[in-house]
Enzyme design. Structure first.
Site, PDB file in Angstrom:
ATOM      1  N   LYS A   1      43.667  33.607  39.940  1.00 42.56           N
ATOM      2  CA  LYS A   1      44.218  33.640  38.901  1.00 42.56           C
ATOM      3  C   LYS A   1      45.900  34.493  38.720  1.00 42.56           C
ATOM      4  CE  LYS A   1      39.810  34.621  38.154  1.00 42.56           C
ATOM      5  NZ  LYS A   1      39.499  33.282  37.137  1.00 42.56           N
TER       6      LYS A   1
ATOM      7  N   GLN B   1      41.764  39.932  35.762  1.00 45.42           N
ATOM      8  CA  GLN B   1      42.743  38.543  34.799  1.00 45.42           C
ATOM      9  C   GLN B   1      43.084  39.959  34.039  1.00 45.42           C
ATOM     10  OE1 GLN B   1      41.862  35.985  33.326  1.00 45.42           O
ATOM     11  NE2 GLN B   1      40.265  35.427  34.047  1.00 45.42           N
TER      12      GLN B   1
ATOM     13  N   HIS C   1      31.631  40.214  33.708  1.00 46.16           N
ATOM     14  CA  HIS C   1      31.198  38.834  34.669  1.00 46.16           C
ATOM     15  C   HIS C   1      30.445  38.480  35.191  1.00 46.16           C
ATOM     16  CE1 HIS C   1      32.543  35.419  37.460  1.00 46.16           C
ATOM     17  NE2 HIS C   1      33.167  35.353  36.890  1.00 46.16           N
TER      18      HIS C   1
ATOM     19  N   CYS D   1      30.332  32.320  32.541  1.00 48.16           N
ATOM     20  CA  CYS D   1      30.501  33.879  33.374  1.00 48.16           C
ATOM     21  C   CYS D   1      30.069  34.649  33.395  1.00 48.16           C
ATOM     22  CB  CYS D   1      31.238  33.897  34.826  1.00 48.16           C
ATOM     23  SG  CYS D   1      30.690  32.038  35.755  1.00 48.16           S
TER      24      CYS D   1
ATOM     25  N   ASP E   1      37.661  45.828  37.556  1.00 51.39           N
ATOM     26  CA  ASP E   1      37.339  44.457  37.729  1.00 51.39           C
ATOM     27  C   ASP E   1      38.526  44.127  37.344  1.00 51.39           C
ATOM     28  OD1 ASP E   1      37.687  41.443  38.490  1.00 51.39           O
ATOM     29  OD2 ASP E   1      35.308  41.279  37.459  1.00 51.39           O
TER      30      ASP E   1
HETATM   31  N1  PMP Z   1      35.660  38.726  36.850  1.00 49.06           N
HETATM   32  C1  PMP Z   1      37.009  38.490  36.381  1.00 49.06           C
HETATM   33  C2  PMP Z   1      36.879  38.772  35.261  1.00 49.06           C
HETATM   34  C3  PMP Z   1      36.783  37.257  36.333  1.00 49.06           C
HETATM   35  O1  PMP Z   1      37.394  36.130  35.284  1.00 49.06           O
HETATM   36  C4  PMP Z   1      36.281  35.787  37.626  1.00 49.06           C
HETATM   37  C5  PMP Z   1      36.705  34.571  37.145  1.00 49.06           C
HETATM   38  N2  PMP Z   1      36.781  33.879  36.470  1.00 49.06           N
HETATM   39  C6  PMP Z   1      35.386  36.877  38.909  1.00 49.06           C
HETATM   40  C7  PMP Z   1      34.901  38.055  38.168  1.00 49.06           C
HETATM   41  C8  PMP Z   1      35.503  36.124  39.975  1.00 49.06           C
HETATM   42  O2  PMP Z   1      36.510  35.406  40.721  1.00 49.06           O
HETATM   43  P1  PMP Z   1      36.324  34.917  41.531  1.00 49.06           P
HETATM   44  O3  PMP Z   1      35.631  33.767  41.593  1.00 49.06           O
HETATM   45  O4  PMP Z   1      37.957  34.017  41.686  1.00 49.06           O
HETATM   46  O5  PMP Z   1      36.031  35.643  42.278  1.00 49.06           O
END
Ligand code: PMP
Length: 408
Positions: A228, A205, A125, A366, A202
Site C-alpha cells: 500500500k 493506511q 481490519h 475485511c 495498525d
Molecule cells: N490493516 C489495514 C487497515 C488494512 O487496510 C490492511 C489491508 N487491506 C491490512 C491491515 C492487511 O494488510 P496485508 O494484507 O498487507 O497484511
C-alpha cells in the site's frame, strides 16, 4: 514548488495509470487495496535481479555483499521514513498481517492468562482482530471491542473506560481502510501508557498518506504493509520498542535468526534478525527502500496537502449523488470513501464501474464488525492517492450516474 504541481509528470512515472480499461482511461480508485508502483520501484526490483541477484547475509562474494547492503539500506530508509528510534527496531515481515501475528504469538501469548483482555476497536481490519482471537481462545483471554460512533469515529471516552487491570494490549487502526477515519492514536497510546498497557497501531493506511513519527507517537508496536506504500507485495514491517524485541522469543525458527545452533541448545541472533528467519523477499524490500526514497523526494507534506484537496472535492461530488449514503463521515479523514447506493448492490456497481474504466473495491473490506455496526453487508469503496486528479473524480461521478441508470 512541489513535484506534485506537475501532476502529469508524476503520473507518467506510474506506467499502470496510462492503461485503457474496456477502451476507457483507467481511473484507479482502489489505492487502499493496493497502490500502483512508480518506475523507480519497478527499476529497483528489476535492477536487483539483473545486476545483484544473490542471497543476503550469507555470502562474502561481491554480489552477496551488494544484495545485503541494498537490503539493509532499505531498513535504514524505512526506519528514517517512519521515525523509528533505531534501525534495530524495524523487523521486516511479509506485511501487516504477519506483523500483528508476530506480536500476538511472540509478545502477548506467552503471558496471557484466563480473564485477560485485549482491547481493539470495532473498526479494525480482520488482521488486527483474528490473531488476538486465536491467542485468546488458546489462553482463556477475551477480545473486547472498543466502541465507535455513528459517524465512524472512535468513542475515545468509551475506549479509555474499557482500559483496566485485565487489559494486556490496546490495538487501534491509525486510518480505517473501510471508513477513512483518521483515529486519535496519540490520545489512545498515551491513555494506555498511563495505565501500563502496551499499544499496537495498525499504520497500513496511514504511512502512504502523511508523515508518521513512530518515536513521537511512543506506541509499543507500529505495523505497516509495503504494497500500500507503493512497494511490492510480500513486504512490510513491525516497528517495536527495543526492550520488547529483546525480551520476545523468536516467532519462527530457521537460518539467519540464530547465533549458534547445537543439539544441546541454540542461541539467537539480535533483533531484528532474530525475527527474520530464512531467505527474505530481497527484491521486494529493495523495492520498498526505493518507494520510501521516492516518497521522500516528493515530500509527504505535499502528498498530504494534495490528498486533502482531492478528499474535499470527492466529498462534495459524492454529496451530489442522489440516494448515496456515505458509510463513515468522520471529520478527520483520509481520501477513502465507503458508500452504498439505494437500489444497487455494491458488487453490481463495482462491476459496471469497471466497464467504465473505474477501479473501486466492493465488499466488506475485511472489516465484518464495522459492516455489522453500520448494518450493511457490503459497500463500494473509492480510495484515492496523490496521483489521482480532479478530472478522474468527475469521470468517476459521471460513470456512477451512468451505471445507476443502467441498474434502475
Ligand atoms: N490493516 C489495514 C487497515 C488494512 O487496510 C490492511 C489491508 N487491506 C491490512 C491491515 C492487511 O494488510 P496485508 O494484507 O498487507 O497484511
Amino acid at each position: 514548488m512541489s513535484r506534485l504541481d506537475d501532476i502529469a509528470a508524476i503520473r507518467a512515472e506510474f506506467p499502470q495509470l496510462s492503461r485503457l480499461i474496456h477502451g476507457k482511461p483507467l481511473v484507479y480508485f482502489d489505492n487502499a487495496n493496493t497502490a500502483q508502483k512508480p518506475r523507480a520501484v519497478i527499476d529497483a526490483v528489476s535492477g536487483y535481479f539483473t545486476e545483484h541477484n544473490a542471497n543476503v547475509a550469507r555470502a562474502v562474494h561481491t554480489l552477496g555483499e551488494e544484495a545485503t547492503s541494498l537490503y539493509e539500506a532499505a531498513r535504514d530508509k524505512l526506519a528514517r521514513f517512519v521515525g523509528a528510534r533505531s534501525r534495530e527496531e524495524v523487523v521486516f515481515t511479509r506485511g501487516t498481517t504477519e506483523s500483528v501475528n508476530l506480536v500476538a504469538y511472540s509478545f502477548l501469548r506467552p503471558t496471557l492468562k484466563p480473564g485477560d483482555e485485549i482491547l481493539v476497536s470495532r473498526m479494525e481490519h480482520h488482521a488486527n482482530i483474528v490473531p488476538w482471537q486465536l491467542i485468546a481462545a488458546e489462553t482463556g483471554a477475551r477480545v473486547v471491542p472498543a466502541p465507535i460512533t455513528d459517524t465512524g469515529e472512535l468513542d475515545v471516552e468509551g475506549t479509555v473506560a474499557l482500559m483496566n487491570e485485565r487489559t494486556q494490549l490496546v490495538g487501534l487502526v491509525h486510518v480505517s481502510n473501510a471508513l477513512g477515519t483518521i483515529n486519535p492514536v496519540a490520545t489512545i497510546i498515551a491513555a494506555a501508557k498511563a495505565r501500563g498497557i502496551p499499544s499496537l497501531i495498525d499504520g497500513s493506511q496511514a504511512v502512504p498518506h502523511f508523515k508518521v513519527d513512530v518515536a513521537a507517537l511512543d506506541c509499543d508496536f507500529y505495523v505497516l504493509t509495503g504494497h500500500k506504500l507503493f512497494a511490492p507485495t510480500g513486504t512490510g514491517a513491525l516497528i517495536a520498542k527495543r526492550e520488547h524485541l529483546d525480551a520476545m522469543p523468536p516467532f519462527m525458527g530457521g537460518g539467519e535468526m540464530i547465533r549458534r545452533v547445537s543439539f544441546e541448545g541454540t542461541t539467537f541472533n539480535d533483533p531484528p534478525h532474530k525475527f527474520e528467519p530464512g531467505t527474505p523477499n530481497i527484491a521486494g524490500f529493495i523495492g520498498l527502500g526505493a518507494a520510501v526514497d521516492w516518497l521522500e523526494a516528493v515530500g509527504m507534506d505535499a502528498i498530504a496537502a494534495r490528498e486533502a484537496r482531492l478528499r474535499d472535492t470527492m466529498r462534495a461530488a459524492l454529496g451530489e449523488v442522489d440516494g448515496l449514503r456515505l458509510i463513515g463521515t468522520a471529520r478527520e479523514r483520509a481520501a477513502v470513501f465507503s458508500f452504498v447506493v439505494e437500489g444497487a448492490h455494491a458488487h453490481d456497481l463495482a462491476t459496471l464501474l469497471d466497464h467504465e474504466g473505474v477501479a473501486v473495491r466492493s465488499g466488506h473490506h475485511c472489516t465484518h464488525p464495522t459492516m455489522q455496526f453500520f448494518g450493511v453487508p457490503a459497500t463500494v469503496r473509492a480510495s484515492l492517492s496523490f496521483y489521482n486528479t480532479e478530472d478522474e473524480i468527475a469521470a468517476f461521478v459521471a460513470a456512477l450516474a451512468k451505471v445507476r441508470r443502467m441498474l434502475a
